[in-house]
Motif scaffolding. Structure first.
Motif, PDB file in Angstrom:
ATOM      1  N   LEU A  10      11.756   0.638   3.347  1.00 60.24           N
ATOM      2  CA  LEU A  10      10.813   0.763   2.243  1.00 60.24           C
ATOM      3  C   LEU A  10       9.966  -0.500   2.131  1.00 60.24           C
ATOM      4  O   LEU A  10      10.489  -1.620   2.164  1.00 60.24           O
ATOM      5  CB  LEU A  10      11.577   0.984   0.937  1.00 60.24           C
ATOM      6  CG  LEU A  10      10.758   0.930  -0.359  1.00 60.24           C
ATOM      7  CD1 LEU A  10       9.731   2.052  -0.399  1.00 60.24           C
ATOM      8  CD2 LEU A  10      11.688   0.998  -1.573  1.00 60.24           C
ATOM      9  N   THR A  12       6.691  -2.126  -0.297  1.00 59.96           N
ATOM     10  CA  THR A  12       5.915  -1.917  -1.522  1.00 59.96           C
ATOM     11  C   THR A  12       4.687  -2.814  -1.600  1.00 59.96           C
ATOM     12  O   THR A  12       3.951  -2.752  -2.579  1.00 59.96           O
ATOM     13  CB  THR A  12       6.789  -2.160  -2.764  1.00 59.96           C
ATOM     14  OG1 THR A  12       7.320  -3.496  -2.711  1.00 59.96           O
ATOM     15  CG2 THR A  12       7.945  -1.170  -2.820  1.00 59.96           C
ATOM     16  N   GLY A  51       2.472   1.288  -8.314  1.00 63.54           N
ATOM     17  CA  GLY A  51       3.723   1.620  -7.640  1.00 63.54           C
ATOM     18  C   GLY A  51       3.593   2.272  -6.287  1.00 63.54           C
ATOM     19  O   GLY A  51       4.379   3.182  -5.962  1.00 63.54           O
ATOM     20  N   ARG A  53       4.172   3.037  -2.389  1.00 64.55           N
ATOM     21  CA  ARG A  53       5.333   2.828  -1.518  1.00 64.55           C
ATOM     22  C   ARG A  53       5.031   3.370  -0.128  1.00 64.55           C
ATOM     23  O   ARG A  53       4.330   4.368   0.016  1.00 64.55           O
ATOM     24  CB  ARG A  53       6.568   3.551  -2.071  1.00 64.55           C
ATOM     25  CG  ARG A  53       6.991   3.150  -3.455  1.00 64.55           C
ATOM     26  CD  ARG A  53       8.215   3.928  -3.913  1.00 64.55           C
ATOM     27  NE  ARG A  53       7.915   5.344  -4.173  1.00 64.55           N
ATOM     28  CZ  ARG A  53       8.845   6.267  -4.478  1.00 64.55           C
ATOM     29  NH1 ARG A  53      10.124   5.926  -4.510  1.00 64.55           N
ATOM     30  NH2 ARG A  53       8.492   7.516  -4.707  1.00 64.55           N
ATOM     31  N   TRP A  54       5.586   2.698   0.856  1.00 62.88           N
ATOM     32  CA  TRP A  54       5.511   3.169   2.237  1.00 62.88           C
ATOM     33  C   TRP A  54       6.913   3.106   2.826  1.00 62.88           C
ATOM     34  O   TRP A  54       7.707   2.209   2.503  1.00 62.88           O
ATOM     35  CB  TRP A  54       4.571   2.301   3.074  1.00 62.88           C
ATOM     36  CG  TRP A  54       3.156   2.305   2.600  1.00 62.88           C
ATOM     37  CD1 TRP A  54       2.137   3.107   3.030  1.00 62.88           C
ATOM     38  CD2 TRP A  54       2.585   1.463   1.579  1.00 62.88           C
ATOM     39  NE1 TRP A  54       0.980   2.822   2.351  1.00 62.88           N
ATOM     40  CE2 TRP A  54       1.214   1.817   1.461  1.00 62.88           C
ATOM     41  CE3 TRP A  54       3.085   0.438   0.752  1.00 62.88           C
ATOM     42  CZ2 TRP A  54       0.376   1.199   0.552  1.00 62.88           C
ATOM     43  CZ3 TRP A  54       2.250  -0.168  -0.162  1.00 62.88           C
ATOM     44  CH2 TRP A  54       0.905   0.211  -0.249  1.00 62.88           C
ATOM     45  N   TRP A  55       7.216   4.039   3.702  1.00 61.83           N
ATOM     46  CA  TRP A  55       8.451   3.988   4.469  1.00 61.83           C
ATOM     47  C   TRP A  55       8.076   3.935   5.934  1.00 61.83           C
ATOM     48  O   TRP A  55       7.356   4.803   6.452  1.00 61.83           O
ATOM     49  CB  TRP A  55       9.321   5.215   4.194  1.00 61.83           C
ATOM     50  CG  TRP A  55       9.894   5.212   2.817  1.00 61.83           C
ATOM     51  CD1 TRP A  55      11.108   4.731   2.414  1.00 61.83           C
ATOM     52  CD2 TRP A  55       9.268   5.746   1.632  1.00 61.83           C
ATOM     53  NE1 TRP A  55      11.278   4.920   1.057  1.00 61.83           N
ATOM     54  CE2 TRP A  55      10.169   5.527   0.560  1.00 61.83           C
ATOM     55  CE3 TRP A  55       8.048   6.360   1.383  1.00 61.83           C
ATOM     56  CZ2 TRP A  55       9.878   5.922  -0.741  1.00 61.83           C
ATOM     57  CZ3 TRP A  55       7.751   6.760   0.090  1.00 61.83           C
ATOM     58  CH2 TRP A  55       8.649   6.535  -0.953  1.00 61.83           C
ATOM     59  N   HIS A  70       3.575   6.994  -0.482  1.00 64.45           N
ATOM     60  CA  HIS A  70       3.515   7.620  -1.801  1.00 64.45           C
ATOM     61  C   HIS A  70       2.698   6.739  -2.731  1.00 64.45           C
ATOM     62  O   HIS A  70       3.048   5.570  -2.953  1.00 64.45           O
ATOM     63  CB  HIS A  70       4.913   7.828  -2.388  1.00 64.45           C
ATOM     64  CG  HIS A  70       4.894   8.576  -3.684  1.00 64.45           C
ATOM     65  ND1 HIS A  70       5.767   8.306  -4.708  1.00 64.45           N
ATOM     66  CD2 HIS A  70       4.081   9.576  -4.125  1.00 64.45           C
ATOM     67  CE1 HIS A  70       5.507   9.114  -5.733  1.00 64.45           C
ATOM     68  NE2 HIS A  70       4.490   9.890  -5.399  1.00 64.45           N
ATOM     69  N   THR A  71       1.597   7.283  -3.226  1.00 67.28           N
ATOM     70  CA  THR A  71       0.735   6.580  -4.178  1.00 67.28           C
ATOM     71  C   THR A  71       0.647   7.440  -5.427  1.00 67.28           C
ATOM     72  O   THR A  71      -0.226   8.314  -5.511  1.00 67.28           O
ATOM     73  CB  THR A  71      -0.665   6.335  -3.588  1.00 67.28           C
ATOM     74  OG1 THR A  71      -1.175   7.572  -3.057  1.00 67.28           O
ATOM     75  CG2 THR A  71      -0.619   5.289  -2.484  1.00 67.28           C
ATOM     76  N   ASP A  98      14.902  10.377  -7.265  1.00 65.45           N
ATOM     77  CA  ASP A  98      13.445  10.180  -7.259  1.00 65.45           C
ATOM     78  C   ASP A  98      12.753  11.436  -7.777  1.00 65.45           C
ATOM     79  O   ASP A  98      13.334  12.517  -7.806  1.00 65.45           O
ATOM     80  CB  ASP A  98      12.973   9.878  -5.833  1.00 65.45           C
ATOM     81  CG  ASP A  98      11.828   8.875  -5.792  1.00 65.45           C
ATOM     82  OD1 ASP A  98      10.841   9.105  -6.513  1.00 65.45           O
ATOM     83  OD2 ASP A  98      11.927   7.890  -5.043  1.00 65.45           O
TER      84      ASP A  98
END
Length: 282
Positions: A10, A12, A51, A53-55, A70-71, A98
């Motif tokens: 993850l 951020t 917030g 997020r990238w994986w 996810h934005t 989540d």
């Protein structure tokens, strides 16, 4: 023999995501186009999303081979992944409690993510849009005459450009969200207008190029000005200009709109992939 496992990390911070995905963007710039342009936007303006997020998925040798983003409030975006890796992330997020409004991106891994998410959370799901991915291997040609001319948007057009972009986003997403201003895109010369009889009648913009690829988006003609070919004119002209600058063009379309898809294909775009948007419901 099953493929080796992918390790998900993850991230951020946008700058860290950009650095971590640089190799994958270079190898597959078309698949990473959305992720790369969103990251660029966040590096320039960290307030664009709250917030994010990238994986990043790495294989046993350490090479990044998968990417998710996810934005909020958008659905999770699957850029590149195997179905197994998508299921693994869905299980990880569901088990952590989540909350996601949906998932989109590459069809098969997005569908695998949705299947796992539904099985673990008990929510419902529906396909809200099927998407075609198109590239442009030739110089674009308008298949018919269009009245008017192309020009780049200037700073004096920003109010109009942002209103039309809001209308475009409302039409795609159903309203409720104010998109970021296109001020930087206008300043960079990446927003195009089609004018007829001295007034703007249609718009499109190009994302910053990553891996040599730019994405044509935000194609909007006000409803009262449609059926004159203005959108075709602005897309063809903007695509030609970006090609002349050494960039490769791509775009995404709603496969439920066969008319626009046929026009893009007549222009020279070719369908090279499929995507999907899946909405989750309680």
């Amino acid at each position: 023999m099953p493929p080796p496992p992918t390790t998900l990390t993850l991230v951020t911070d946008a700058a860290q995501a950009k650095a971590g995905l640089a190799g994958l963007i270079d190898r597959d710039p078309a698949a990473l186009s959305v992720v790369a342009s969103v990251i660029d936007g966040l590096v320039a303006d960290p307030t664009r999303y709250t917030g994010p997020r990238w994986w990043l998925g790495a294989d046993p040798s350490g090479d990044v081979v998968a990417a998710f983003m996810h934005t909020p409030p958008h659905p999770l975006h699957v850029a590149v992944a195997t179905e197994e890796t998508a299921r693994d992330l869905a299980a990880r997020l569901a088990d952590a409690g989540d909350a996601l409004p949906g998932v989109g991106g590459q069809r098969r891994p997005a569908e695998a993510f949705a299947d796992e998410w539904v099985a673990r959370t008990g929510v419902g799901s529906r396909v809200s849009m099927e998407i075609g991915s198109f590239d442009l291997p030739v110089a674009p040609q308008l298949p018919f005459e269009v009245s008017g001319r192309f020009r780049r948007a200037s700073a004096s057009d920003l109010g109009l450009v942002d209103r039309w972009n809001r209308a475009f986003v409302d039409a795609i997403e159903g309203g409720g969200r104010t998109p970021p201003s296109l001020a930087l895109a206008v300043a960079d010369g990446r927003v195009a207008l089609w004018e007829d009889d001295g007034r703007p009648v249609s718009m499109a913009y190009a994302s910053p190029a990553n891996g040599g690829i730019t994405r044509i988006s935000g194609v909007w003609t006000p409803p009262e000005l449609r059926r004159h070919g203005y959108a075709s004119g602005v897309v063809a002209a903007l695509s030609r200009e970006r090609q002349d600058l050494g960039e490769r063009c791509m775009l995404y379309t709603d496969l439920a709109n066969p008319t626009s898809n046929a026009i893009y294909e007549a222009m020279g775009y070719r369908r090279v992939g499929d995507g999907v948007h899946i909405t989750f419901s309680a």
